[in-house]
Write a protein that holds these residues in place. Sequence first.
Motif, mmCIF file in Angstrom:
data_model
loop_
_atom_site.group_PDB
_atom_site.id
_atom_site.type_symbol
_atom_site.label_atom_id
_atom_site.label_comp_id
_atom_site.label_asym_id
_atom_site.label_seq_id
_atom_site.Cartn_x
_atom_site.Cartn_y
_atom_site.Cartn_z
ATOM 1 N N ALA A 1 17.121 -21.847 29.624
ATOM 2 C CA ALA A 1 17.186 -21.243 28.144
ATOM 3 C C ALA A 1 18.783 -20.865 28.047
ATOM 4 C CB ALA A 1 16.409 -19.923 28.289
ATOM 5 N N VAL A 2 19.059 -20.590 27.047
ATOM 6 C CA VAL A 2 20.602 -19.877 26.582
ATOM 7 C C VAL A 2 20.332 -18.354 26.241
ATOM 8 C CG1 VAL A 2 21.522 -22.108 26.321
ATOM 9 C CG2 VAL A 2 20.754 -20.921 24.380
ATOM 10 N N GLY A 3 21.245 -17.747 26.066
ATOM 11 C CA GLY A 3 21.225 -16.504 25.475
ATOM 12 C C GLY A 3 21.183 -15.476 26.840
ATOM 13 N N SER A 4 20.525 -14.169 26.308
ATOM 14 C CA SER A 4 20.431 -13.215 27.212
ATOM 15 C C SER A 4 18.889 -12.503 27.360
ATOM 16 C CB SER A 4 21.331 -11.971 27.085
ATOM 17 O OG SER A 4 20.962 -10.897 27.821
ATOM 18 N N VAL A 5 18.057 -12.660 28.462
ATOM 19 C CA VAL A 5 16.875 -11.893 28.476
ATOM 20 C C VAL A 5 16.941 -10.415 28.089
ATOM 21 C CG1 VAL A 5 14.740 -11.363 29.961
ATOM 22 C CG2 VAL A 5 16.268 -13.586 30.043
ATOM 23 N N ARG B 1 20.324 -28.789 28.108
ATOM 24 C CA ARG B 1 18.885 -29.495 28.276
ATOM 25 C C ARG B 1 18.496 -29.972 29.938
ATOM 26 N NH1 ARG B 1 17.662 -35.917 27.186
ATOM 27 N NH2 ARG B 1 15.541 -35.928 27.701
ATOM 28 N N SER B 2 17.799 -29.026 30.388
ATOM 29 C CA SER B 2 17.423 -29.077 31.891
ATOM 30 C C SER B 2 16.416 -28.486 32.145
ATOM 31 C CB SER B 2 18.549 -28.567 32.904
ATOM 32 O OG SER B 2 18.803 -27.241 32.524
ATOM 33 N N ARG B 3 15.768 -28.664 33.336
ATOM 34 C CA ARG B 3 14.604 -27.699 33.800
ATOM 35 C C ARG B 3 15.067 -26.683 35.028
ATOM 36 N NH1 ARG B 3 9.606 -28.344 32.184
ATOM 37 N NH2 ARG B 3 8.668 -27.974 34.136
ATOM 38 N N GLN B 4 14.385 -25.687 35.332
ATOM 39 C CA GLN B 4 14.872 -24.930 36.269
ATOM 40 C C GLN B 4 13.749 -24.173 36.967
ATOM 41 O OE1 GLN B 4 17.426 -22.146 33.812
ATOM 42 N NE2 GLN B 4 16.791 -20.766 35.457
#
Length: 224
Positions: free
Chosen positions: A61-65, A78-81
């Motif tokens: 994701a991008v941004g802040s939790v 675009r990736s998985r983690q």
Amino acid sequence: QASEACRCVMILLARPLRTGELERLHRNRYVVVPDWLTRAQTGRLQADAVAVDADSGFESAVGSVNFGTARVDTDVRRSRQCSIYPPPRNAAGSVTERDGLVSAVNGLRRELEAAALPALPRLAPFETELNYLLYPIGGHYKRHLDQPRGNSGWQRQGRRAADGGSISGGSLRRVVSFILYLNDEWEDADGGALRIFPARRREAGKGAEGEEAAVSAAVSAGSA
């Protein structure tokens, strides 16, 4: 007993940084370290990354939790983690390989703390976070500030109460960013190179994008 033996092997095979590498880290705020681990080690970690992703991986994701702005935006990233530390389930992949990697990274932390250059502050092991990131063909992460100035991105010294609490107070900082590439026989023509932009200076008493984004960025390549 086998786990302890593997832990020792991993520490021994993670080679120490050379004096010139530490000097470049101090001067440039980043350094490339070829073959920090052996090819065999990077291959086993690559296999573990695929196994952990199948068990608990998710879209990056991008941004802040913290500010409720986290979102998946494949135009930007675009990736998985999947998490290594805090750890995934024991049933996922190889605990032994991940234990060895965490031990090797902690050894690097102690090495950086002890070095005269780049003269880093204390780096407690409780402040370490490790993740596997898997980029597909065409995967990317556009130019971004790794840790924005302020609470929207900086990590607390220690961990959140939900993760076991802090052992070193409540100040905020990320001191070192560390990237370990697990690609086998990567070449420039394959694409996907990392670009590091210099931090902008403070101007007219105001903070600027990139200012103090990271005191140091250690970029480590595994098997070239």
